[in-house]
Design an enzyme around this catalytic site. Structure first.
Site, PDB file in Angstrom:
ATOM      1  N   TRP A 224     172.387  55.421  77.703  1.00 55.34           N
ATOM      2  CA  TRP A 224     171.506  54.266  77.868  1.00 55.34           C
ATOM      3  C   TRP A 224     171.596  53.304  76.688  1.00 55.34           C
ATOM      4  O   TRP A 224     170.851  52.322  76.623  1.00 55.34           O
ATOM      5  CB  TRP A 224     170.057  54.740  78.020  1.00 55.34           C
TER       6      TRP A 224
ATOM      7  N   GLU B  84     163.790  67.437  73.450  1.00 51.26           N
ATOM      8  CA  GLU B  84     163.283  67.282  72.085  1.00 51.26           C
ATOM      9  C   GLU B  84     161.912  67.925  71.910  1.00 51.26           C
ATOM     10  O   GLU B  84     161.615  68.466  70.838  1.00 51.26           O
ATOM     11  CB  GLU B  84     163.251  65.796  71.724  1.00 51.26           C
TER      12      GLU B  84
ATOM     13  N   PRO C   2     170.923  62.740  76.866  1.00 48.16           N
ATOM     14  CA  PRO C   2     171.675  61.653  77.498  1.00 48.16           C
ATOM     15  C   PRO C   2     171.419  60.269  76.908  1.00 48.16           C
ATOM     16  O   PRO C   2     171.835  59.262  77.497  1.00 48.16           O
ATOM     17  CB  PRO C   2     171.168  61.705  78.946  1.00 48.16           C
ATOM     18  N   GLU C   3     170.758  60.198  75.774  1.00 52.36           N
ATOM     19  CA  GLU C   3     170.353  58.888  75.250  1.00 52.36           C
ATOM     20  C   GLU C   3     171.526  57.931  75.072  1.00 52.36           C
ATOM     21  O   GLU C   3     171.394  56.722  75.279  1.00 52.36           O
ATOM     22  CB  GLU C   3     169.621  59.058  73.913  1.00 52.36           C
ATOM     23  N   VAL C   4     172.690  58.473  74.659  1.00 56.68           N
ATOM     24  CA  VAL C   4     173.831  57.582  74.412  1.00 56.68           C
ATOM     25  C   VAL C   4     174.237  56.830  75.675  1.00 56.68           C
ATOM     26  O   VAL C   4     174.761  55.711  75.594  1.00 56.68           O
ATOM     27  CB  VAL C   4     175.039  58.364  73.851  1.00 56.68           C
TER      28      VAL C   4
END
Length: 267
Positions: free
Chosen positions: A145, A122, A141-143
């Site tokens: 977590w 980002e 990869p946020e999804v």
């Protein structure tokens, strides 16, 4: 060339700032954690960018990292050990970096020397141009977590790679290599890793040589999109805060922190 110095009030030289002619180089300097963004590191990064933006001799800014990674994203161990309100403050710091880069009169270039993951990716989206080393990898990869993207990624990423690719990145969390990033338009050049910074500085100097035209062109490009981006930042801050407060995110973050402790807190 000035010697590298820590950003104002940096406690552990987590962010370095030095000047190479008309180009200010801002370096994330936490290699033992793959330049993961702690709250303090974000504060130091903001200080460095503001200082570079205000430097009279600076006409372009390059953002890069020390070690094998550009930036592995938010410091999840810190996120696991802080409350949701402190997490909100960290997200605000991350979004402030985007605002500083986007509102600067000076063009910015991300010299992506290694992995750019999550919040690290980002950061690069807020720059005008991006170039990468051949070993660089990219992911949102946020999804995984139980979290969501922030820092303007919901607008900036689709504008670079298209809505289809952006949805794939954001919804699956898959990792992509530099060849894919070049073909997708995420980066404009792929080089040997040890050449990325020098090439970014050379490009920054090239932009500096036509600073007025570059400044006016950036204004033309940006004026129509800033309002949408500012609204996206507000939406993202609310949404990621909501996600952080779920049981899924809480559990995932604590399990991540526990795994790091079991393996000796290695990055």
């Amino acid at each position: 060339m000035e010697s590298p110095t820590p950003a104002a009030d940096s406690h552990a030289r987590r962010v370095l700032l030095h000047h190479r002619g008309p180009v200010s180089v801002v370096t994330l300097n936490r290699p033992e954690r793959r330049n993961a963004l702690s709250h303090q590191m974000l504060c130091d990064l903001i200080d460095a960018l503001v200082e570079a933006d205000g430097h009279d001799q600076t006409a372009a800014i390059v953002l890069t990292g020390t070690g094998s990674a550009f930036c592995s994203g938010d410091d999840l161990s810190e996120a696991a050990s802080t409350d949701a309100e402190t997490f909100d403050e960290t997200i605000e710091g991350l979004q402030r970096v985007t605002r500083v880069l986007l509102t600067s009169d000076k063009p910015s270039i991300a010299a992506i020397n290694g992995a750019a993951m999550g919040g690290g990716l980002e950061l690069t989206l807020a720059c005008d141009l991006r170039m990468a080393g051949r070993d660089a990898v990219f992911a949102c990869p946020e999804v995984a977590w139980g979290l969501v993207c922030t820092n303007g990624a919901s607008v900036l990423l689709p504008s670079l790679v298209g809505h289809g690719r952006a949805r794939d990145m954001l919804l699956t969390g898959r990792t992509y290599d530099a060849t894919w990033a070049l073909a997708a338009g995420l980066v404009t050049e792929v080089l040997p890793g040890d050449q990325v910074l020098d090439r970014a500085v050379a490009l920054g100097a090239e932009l500096a040589s036509r600073a007025q035209a570059v400044r006016l062109t950036r204004r033309l490009i940006s004026d129509g999109s800033h309002e949408d981006l500012l609204r996206a930042l507000e939406r993202e801050a609310v949404t990621v805060g909501e996600a952080r407060r779920t049981d899924v995110a809480e559990t995932n973050l604590r399990e991540f922190a526990a795994r790091r402790v079991r393996r000796g807190a290695r990055p």
